[in-house]
Design a protein around this motif. Structure first.
Motif, PDB file in Angstrom:
ATOM      1  N   THR A 136      53.276 -73.092  85.742  1.00  8.94           N
ATOM      2  CA  THR A 136      54.072 -74.105  85.969  1.00  8.94           C
ATOM      3  C   THR A 136      53.917 -74.548  87.288  1.00  8.94           C
ATOM      4  OG1 THR A 136      55.592 -72.136  86.380  1.00  8.94           O
ATOM      5  CG2 THR A 136      55.463 -73.000  84.065  1.00  8.94           C
ATOM      6  N   ALA A 137      53.515 -73.654  88.381  1.00 12.12           N
ATOM      7  CA  ALA A 137      53.381 -73.709  89.742  1.00 12.12           C
ATOM      8  C   ALA A 137      51.964 -74.459  90.103  1.00 12.12           C
ATOM      9  CB  ALA A 137      53.496 -72.347  90.550  1.00 12.12           C
ATOM     10  N   THR A 138      51.249 -74.550  89.180  1.00 13.91           N
ATOM     11  CA  THR A 138      50.160 -75.323  89.410  1.00 13.91           C
ATOM     12  C   THR A 138      50.217 -77.031  89.186  1.00 13.91           C
ATOM     13  OG1 THR A 138      48.614 -73.283  88.798  1.00 13.91           O
ATOM     14  CG2 THR A 138      47.606 -75.378  88.954  1.00 13.91           C
ATOM     15  N   THR A 139      49.782 -77.744  89.921  1.00  8.04           N
ATOM     16  CA  THR A 139      49.989 -79.128  89.734  1.00  8.04           C
ATOM     17  C   THR A 139      48.602 -79.595  90.073  1.00  8.04           C
ATOM     18  OG1 THR A 139      50.480 -79.442  92.039  1.00  8.04           O
ATOM     19  CG2 THR A 139      52.221 -79.276  90.493  1.00  8.04           C
TER      20      THR A 139
ATOM     21  N   LEU B 230      40.494 -82.375  90.842  1.00  8.99           N
ATOM     22  CA  LEU B 230      40.888 -81.153  91.528  1.00  8.99           C
ATOM     23  C   LEU B 230      42.350 -80.690  91.214  1.00  8.99           C
ATOM     24  CD1 LEU B 230      39.009 -81.848  94.893  1.00  8.99           C
ATOM     25  CD2 LEU B 230      38.372 -80.823  93.210  1.00  8.99           C
ATOM     26  N   LYS B 231      42.541 -79.383  91.242  1.00  7.96           N
ATOM     27  CA  LYS B 231      43.785 -78.499  91.134  1.00  7.96           C
ATOM     28  C   LYS B 231      44.346 -78.148  92.365  1.00  7.96           C
ATOM     29  CE  LYS B 231      43.007 -77.763  86.015  1.00  7.96           C
ATOM     30  NZ  LYS B 231      42.878 -76.702  85.152  1.00  7.96           N
ATOM     31  N   VAL B 232      45.675 -78.439  92.409  1.00  3.90           N
ATOM     32  CA  VAL B 232      46.526 -77.834  93.593  1.00  3.90           C
ATOM     33  C   VAL B 232      47.396 -76.906  93.274  1.00  3.90           C
ATOM     34  CG1 VAL B 232      47.893 -78.337  95.718  1.00  3.90           C
ATOM     35  CG2 VAL B 232      45.961 -79.810  94.975  1.00  3.90           C
ATOM     36  N   ARG B 233      47.085 -75.697  93.829  1.00  7.70           N
ATOM     37  CA  ARG B 233      47.986 -74.446  93.167  1.00  7.70           C
ATOM     38  C   ARG B 233      49.311 -74.417  94.168  1.00  7.70           C
ATOM     39  NH1 ARG B 233      45.122 -71.125  89.750  1.00  7.70           N
ATOM     40  NH2 ARG B 233      42.949 -71.536  89.822  1.00  7.70           N
ATOM     41  N   GLN B 234      50.374 -74.138  93.676  1.00 10.34           N
ATOM     42  CA  GLN B 234      51.671 -74.162  94.310  1.00 10.34           C
ATOM     43  C   GLN B 234      52.169 -72.678  94.379  1.00 10.34           C
ATOM     44  OE1 GLN B 234      53.084 -76.454  95.919  1.00 10.34           O
ATOM     45  NE2 GLN B 234      51.810 -78.101  95.202  1.00 10.34           N
ATOM     46  N   TYR B 235      52.932 -72.351  95.700  1.00 17.88           N
ATOM     47  CA  TYR B 235      53.154 -71.017  96.085  1.00 17.88           C
ATOM     48  C   TYR B 235      54.520 -70.479  95.201  1.00 17.88           C
ATOM     49  CZ  TYR B 235      55.246 -67.114  98.529  1.00 17.88           C
ATOM     50  OH  TYR B 235      55.823 -65.809  98.775  1.00 17.88           O
ATOM     51  N   SER B 236      54.681 -69.472  94.822  1.00 13.65           N
ATOM     52  CA  SER B 236      55.824 -68.917  93.810  1.00 13.65           C
ATOM     53  C   SER B 236      56.394 -67.828  94.636  1.00 13.65           C
ATOM     54  CB  SER B 236      55.242 -68.344  92.452  1.00 13.65           C
ATOM     55  OG  SER B 236      56.335 -67.660  92.114  1.00 13.65           O
ATOM     56  N   ASP B 237      57.612 -67.512  94.662  1.00 17.72           N
ATOM     57  CA  ASP B 237      58.462 -66.519  95.191  1.00 17.72           C
ATOM     58  C   ASP B 237      57.867 -65.174  94.794  1.00 17.72           C
ATOM     59  OD1 ASP B 237      59.560 -68.402  96.666  1.00 17.72           O
ATOM     60  OD2 ASP B 237      61.473 -68.438  95.519  1.00 17.72           O
ATOM     61  N   ASN B 238      57.435 -65.054  93.531  1.00 14.77           N
ATOM     62  CA  ASN B 238      56.945 -63.760  93.227  1.00 14.77           C
ATOM     63  C   ASN B 238      55.730 -63.380  93.683  1.00 14.77           C
ATOM     64  OD1 ASN B 238      59.020 -63.578  91.067  1.00 14.77           O
ATOM     65  ND2 ASN B 238      57.762 -65.042  89.568  1.00 14.77           N
TER      66      ASN B 238
END
Length: 516
Positions: free
Chosen positions: A35-38, A52-60
């Motif tokens: 879900t955090a990967t866009t 290309l894929k951009v990964r997003q940060y998660s609080d976990n």
């Protein structure tokens, strides 16, 4: 994405500890990857690579010892323990966990609360460090003000720390006391700081000028080349443009010509800053040059090459260069006087002992000056200054040459006719220098310069009419001498100046500028 995540069981699952990383957090972090990967929509290349894929940060990810930094749309993971910055592709639980266990095994069993406290402590230390070493606005403003003064006066950068700061501290100590001196120490004035400030102000000025030129669209340039003291050819360019209904002039560039100074070389060197500044020759409406063949040649001249890019460029010959060409036109007799003056001055300047002895002679008679001025051909105004100073010290030169066994020079200086010619040259070149200096400056343009040339032409006509019956009151140095023998020479030179003005300023009518 879940198939790329390695799930590791905790060794002591039966007796969980509050310092251990629960397996549920690892699984939760893995679950949030999808879900955090866009996906960043980028065009495919020729090989047809996937998007290309951009990964997003998660609080976990905080439980794995990582926070984030950089662009929110493409964040980079930042290790809380060592401060190492990883690539966006490493924003995956397995990769973050591997970094924690391999690089920092001593804290790999800590929980999220531990890393949260560590992150808060790091932020607090960073804020305290920035507060301690951050310079306030006023010291920075004072530093830039001092830098501007040093740059305008062309002084060395270390003069600020070794002279200006010490002088400022002494003045503050005397005027306001010791308590205020500590405030002046907050002003950064090291030589590296001054150099960096000069570069900052130069870049800011360049950006402002270029932004104004681009916003206005059209501009004109003035180009000239000269040789410096190290025998290197330097090309200088100034730019003029309109800004809020006013004509602005600013320095554009100074580039070294590598070898030859042909028109193609000038065009290539000047075209390089045009391209770097994103300026086009189509927006250049005028070029002013010194009239040299390399500049104005019909085939290979710089102007011809520029007009190939924009045929509508208006070409003008610099008024200062044209006036200098007019001043160079003197008869054979007057030129011999000028050459003799230059010869005597060079003889004195090449012998320091002679200069000191001559200065002593001038001091003994309480003369206004004690030294002669050396003539430099590339400096047009020096000709008039040399003649004026030499005429003022002619009597001291006669005494010095008589005492120093310089009979040839003494005979020339003792000739009344030669001194009358010298007096006329000193007066007429003083007027020519005044005309040349009047056509210089930021607010000068073709309209004001044309008015001054027209006025000088009328002045020469009046002088010629008054000098015909023998009235030379317009030349104060000649009035005190017997000028009847050089009166034909004066009239001939005035005719030569008028002919030179008609040659180099043929179309001087102001009717074509009525629209302005």
């Amino acid at each position: 994405m879940d198939r790329f995540v390695k799930k590791h069981k905790l060794e002591d699952a039966a007796a969980p500890d509050d310092t251990q990383v629960p397996e549920q957090l690892i699984e939760a972090a893995a679950a949030t990857v999808s879900t955090a990967t866009t996906q960043l929509q980028l065009p495919k290349n020729a090989a047809g690579n996937p998007q290309l894929k951009v990964r997003q940060y998660s609080d976990n990810y905080l439980a794995l010892g990582f926070t984030w930094m950089g662009d929110p749309d493409c964040p980079s993971p930042l290790c809380i323990v060592c401060g190492e910055k990883l690539a966006n592709s490493a924003m995956a639980p397995a990769k973050l966990k591997r970094h924690l266990t391999t690089r920092h095994p001593e804290v790999s069993d800590k929980n999220a609360q531990y890393f949260q406290r560590t992150l808060a402590l790091n932020k607090k230390q960073t804020a305290a460090f920035e507060k301690k070493f951050k310079i306030s606005k006023k010291p920075q403003e004072a530093s830039y003000a001092v830098t501007e003064i040093v740059a305008k006066k062309m002084k060395s950068h270390n003069v600020t720390e070794t002279v200006i700061l010490l002088a400022c501290q002494e003045m503050v100590r005397i005027m306001f006391g010791e308590d205020v001196v500590s405030e002046s120490n907050k002003i950064p004035l090291s030589d590296n700081t001054i150099s960096r400030h000069i570069a900052d102000m130069s870049s800011d000025t360049e950006r402002n000028v270029l932004s104004k030129i681009k916003s206005r669209g059209f501009f004109a340039i003035q180009v000239d080349k000269s040789t410096d003291i190290s025998s290197k050819a330097q090309l200088l360019a100034f730019v003029r443009f309109s800004d809020n209904e006013a004509i602005m002039e600013d320095f554009f560039c100074c580039k070294e010509l590598p070898e030859t100074t042909k028109g193609q070389d000038v065009y290539d060197v000047l075209n390089s800053p045009f391209q770097s500044c994103e300026l086009t020759w189509e927006n250049c409406v005028g070029i002013c040059t010194n009239g040299a063949p390399a500049m104005t040649g019909n085939v290979k001249g710089f102007v011809s090459l520029a007009q190939q890019q924009n045929p509508n460029i208006i070409v003008t010959h610099c008024f200062l260069h044209r006036e200098a060409l007019v001043a160079k036109t003197i008869g054979r007799e007057l030129k011999s006087v000028l050459d003799m003056v230059v010869k005597i001055v060079n003889y004195m300047k090449m012998r320091p002992l002679k200069c000191r002895q001559f200065a002593k002679v001038c001091e003994s008679v309480e003369a206004d000056h004690v030294t002669l001025i050396q003539h430099i051909d590339v400096r047009w105004l020096s000709r008039g200054k040399v003649l004026r100073r030499f005429y003022e010290l002619r009597e001291e030169m006669v005494v010095f040459c008589s005492q120093g066994n310089l009979k040839d020079f003494a005979e020339v200086l003792g000739d009344e006719s030669w001194c009358s010619k010298l007096a006329y040259l000193a007066d007429i070149f003083h007027e020519l220098n005044f005309l040349n200096s009047g056509m210089q400056g930021r607010n000068e343009n073709i309209l004001t310069s044309t008015d001054k040339i027209s006025a000088f032409r009328k002045k020469l006509t009046i002088w010629k009419k008054r000098a015909s019956p023998g009235n030379v009151e317009m030349f104060p140095s000649v009035v005190d001498r017997n000028c009847q023998d050089i009166l034909p020479l004066i009239l001939n030179h005035l005719d030569t100046l008028l002919a030179g003005l008609s040659k180099y300023f043929p179309s001087i009518s102001m009717d074509q500028y009525d629209w302005i």
